[in-house]
Design a protein around this motif. Structure first.
Motif, PDB file in Angstrom:
ATOM      1  N   ALA A   1       0.872  -1.175   0.000  1.00 14.92           N
ATOM      2  CA  ALA A   1       0.000   0.000   0.000  1.00 14.92           C
ATOM      3  C   ALA A   1       0.907   1.222   0.000  1.00 14.92           C
ATOM      4  O   ALA A   1       1.832   1.307   0.805  1.00 14.92           O
ATOM      5  CB  ALA A   1      -0.907   0.003   1.226  1.00 14.92           C
ATOM      6  N   GLU A   2       0.657   2.139  -0.896  1.00 11.65           N
ATOM      7  CA  GLU A   2       1.549   3.289  -1.051  1.00 11.65           C
ATOM      8  C   GLU A   2       1.389   4.322   0.067  1.00 11.65           C
ATOM      9  O   GLU A   2       2.360   4.877   0.535  1.00 11.65           O
ATOM     10  CB  GLU A   2       1.312   3.955  -2.409  1.00 11.65           C
ATOM     11  CG  GLU A   2       1.717   3.082  -3.570  1.00 11.65           C
ATOM     12  CD  GLU A   2       3.173   2.639  -3.513  1.00 11.65           C
ATOM     13  OE1 GLU A   2       4.050   3.462  -3.182  1.00 11.65           O
ATOM     14  OE2 GLU A   2       3.434   1.460  -3.792  1.00 11.65           O
ATOM     15  N   GLU A   3       0.173   4.563   0.479  1.00 12.47           N
ATOM     16  CA  GLU A   3      -0.081   5.577   1.497  1.00 12.47           C
ATOM     17  C   GLU A   3       0.153   5.030   2.890  1.00 12.47           C
ATOM     18  O   GLU A   3      -0.283   3.935   3.222  1.00 12.47           O
ATOM     19  CB  GLU A   3      -1.512   6.105   1.392  1.00 12.47           C
ATOM     20  CG  GLU A   3      -1.829   6.774   0.078  1.00 12.47           C
ATOM     21  CD  GLU A   3      -0.988   8.030  -0.143  1.00 12.47           C
ATOM     22  OE1 GLU A   3      -0.735   8.768   0.833  1.00 12.47           O
ATOM     23  OE2 GLU A   3      -0.580   8.256  -1.288  1.00 12.47           O
ATOM     24  N   ARG A   4       0.824   5.791   3.728  1.00 14.18           N
ATOM     25  CA  ARG A   4       1.142   5.372   5.094  1.00 14.18           C
ATOM     26  C   ARG A   4      -0.119   5.098   5.911  1.00 14.18           C
ATOM     27  O   ARG A   4      -0.185   4.123   6.654  1.00 14.18           O
ATOM     28  CB  ARG A   4       1.990   6.437   5.784  1.00 14.18           C
ATOM     29  CG  ARG A   4       2.372   6.082   7.202  1.00 14.18           C
ATOM     30  CD  ARG A   4       3.204   7.174   7.815  1.00 14.18           C
ATOM     31  NE  ARG A   4       4.475   7.275   7.138  1.00 14.18           N
ATOM     32  CZ  ARG A   4       5.633   6.896   7.673  1.00 14.18           C
ATOM     33  NH1 ARG A   4       5.642   6.400   8.874  1.00 14.18           N
ATOM     34  NH2 ARG A   4       6.752   7.014   7.012  1.00 14.18           N
ATOM     35  N   GLU A   5      -1.129   5.955   5.767  1.00 16.17           N
ATOM     36  CA  GLU A   5      -2.374   5.780   6.519  1.00 16.17           C
ATOM     37  C   GLU A   5      -3.060   4.475   6.130  1.00 16.17           C
ATOM     38  O   GLU A   5      -3.598   3.769   6.981  1.00 16.17           O
ATOM     39  CB  GLU A   5      -3.323   6.963   6.293  1.00 16.17           C
ATOM     40  CG  GLU A   5      -2.840   8.278   6.855  1.00 16.17           C
ATOM     41  CD  GLU A   5      -1.834   8.976   5.934  1.00 16.17           C
ATOM     42  OE1 GLU A   5      -1.841   8.710   4.719  1.00 16.17           O
ATOM     43  OE2 GLU A   5      -1.039   9.783   6.444  1.00 16.17           O
ATOM     44  N   GLU A   6      -3.053   4.175   4.846  1.00 14.47           N
ATOM     45  CA  GLU A   6      -3.655   2.928   4.365  1.00 14.47           C
ATOM     46  C   GLU A   6      -2.909   1.720   4.920  1.00 14.47           C
ATOM     47  O   GLU A   6      -3.517   0.748   5.347  1.00 14.47           O
ATOM     48  CB  GLU A   6      -3.655   2.904   2.835  1.00 14.47           C
ATOM     49  CG  GLU A   6      -4.362   1.703   2.236  1.00 14.47           C
ATOM     50  CD  GLU A   6      -4.298   1.687   0.722  1.00 14.47           C
ATOM     51  OE1 GLU A   6      -4.801   0.703   0.154  1.00 14.47           O
ATOM     52  OE2 GLU A   6      -3.760   2.624   0.109  1.00 14.47           O
ATOM     53  N   ARG A   7      -1.568   1.788   4.933  1.00 17.97           N
ATOM     54  CA  ARG A   7      -0.761   0.703   5.504  1.00 17.97           C
ATOM     55  C   ARG A   7      -1.072   0.521   6.981  1.00 17.97           C
ATOM     56  O   ARG A   7      -1.215  -0.596   7.466  1.00 17.97           O
ATOM     57  CB  ARG A   7       0.731   0.991   5.329  1.00 17.97           C
ATOM     58  CG  ARG A   7       1.314   0.464   4.067  1.00 17.97           C
ATOM     59  CD  ARG A   7       2.827   0.432   4.098  1.00 17.97           C
ATOM     60  NE  ARG A   7       3.479   1.602   4.619  1.00 17.97           N
ATOM     61  CZ  ARG A   7       3.968   2.597   3.901  1.00 17.97           C
ATOM     62  NH1 ARG A   7       3.854   2.588   2.594  1.00 17.97           N
ATOM     63  NH2 ARG A   7       4.572   3.615   4.478  1.00 17.97           N
ATOM     64  N   ASP A   8      -1.166   1.634   7.714  1.00 17.13           N
ATOM     65  CA  ASP A   8      -1.476   1.562   9.144  1.00 17.13           C
ATOM     66  C   ASP A   8      -2.824   0.900   9.385  1.00 17.13           C
ATOM     67  O   ASP A   8      -2.967   0.084  10.303  1.00 17.13           O
ATOM     68  CB  ASP A   8      -1.468   2.958   9.769  1.00 17.13           C
ATOM     69  CG  ASP A   8      -0.074   3.560   9.834  1.00 17.13           C
ATOM     70  OD1 ASP A   8       0.910   2.799   9.722  1.00 17.13           O
ATOM     71  OD2 ASP A   8       0.024   4.797   9.996  1.00 17.13           O
TER      72      ASP A   8
ATOM     73  N   HIS B   1       7.353  -1.462   4.302  1.00 14.57           N
ATOM     74  CA  HIS B   1       6.184  -2.230   3.899  1.00 14.57           C
ATOM     75  C   HIS B   1       6.136  -3.611   4.541  1.00 14.57           C
ATOM     76  O   HIS B   1       5.217  -4.380   4.281  1.00 14.57           O
ATOM     77  CB  HIS B   1       6.171  -2.411   2.370  1.00 14.57           C
ATOM     78  CG  HIS B   1       5.963  -1.136   1.625  1.00 14.57           C
ATOM     79  ND1 HIS B   1       4.724  -0.709   1.236  1.00 14.57           N
ATOM     80  CD2 HIS B   1       6.823  -0.183   1.214  1.00 14.57           C
ATOM     81  CE1 HIS B   1       4.838   0.442   0.609  1.00 14.57           C
ATOM     82  NE2 HIS B   1       6.108   0.785   0.579  1.00 14.57           N
TER      83      HIS B   1
END
Length: 98
Positions: free
Chosen positions: A53-60, A80
């Protein structure tokens, strides 16, 4: 199960040489992925997961959801790659320090 700082350090040292066994791709978190995650945790107790996932918020959000759905603990996250630990209640494979 709450892990101590020394136990987390020990698990991180064990995980250093591991390769990711589960990868969260474009489809996100599916039932098949959760089943595979549960099987990997039951077999190994300590695994790495790669989250694409490129966006940090999405990864979190994905990491939080994976931990909640699997019951595993987040040991470490580097970019990642996420390291998860879940104690096998039947036959523990990893002997944690006190």
């Amino acid at each position: 199960m709450k892990l101590t700082t020394s136990q987390v350090r020990y698990l991180r040292s064990l995980a250093h040489s591991l390769k990711p066994v589960v990868m969260v791709g474009a489809n996100g978190i599916t039932e098949g992925l959760l089943d595979e995650l549960s099987n990997a945790l039951a077999t190994h107790e300590l695994i790495k997961v790669k989250v694409r996932a490129e966006e940090r918020e999405e990864r979190d959000e994905i990491i939080e959801l994976l931990c909640r759905k699997s019951g595993a603990q987040n040991i470490q996250r580097v970019g990642h790659v996420l390291t998860l630990f879940k104690r096998n209640s039947d036959k523990p494979k990893i002997n944690l320090p006190k």
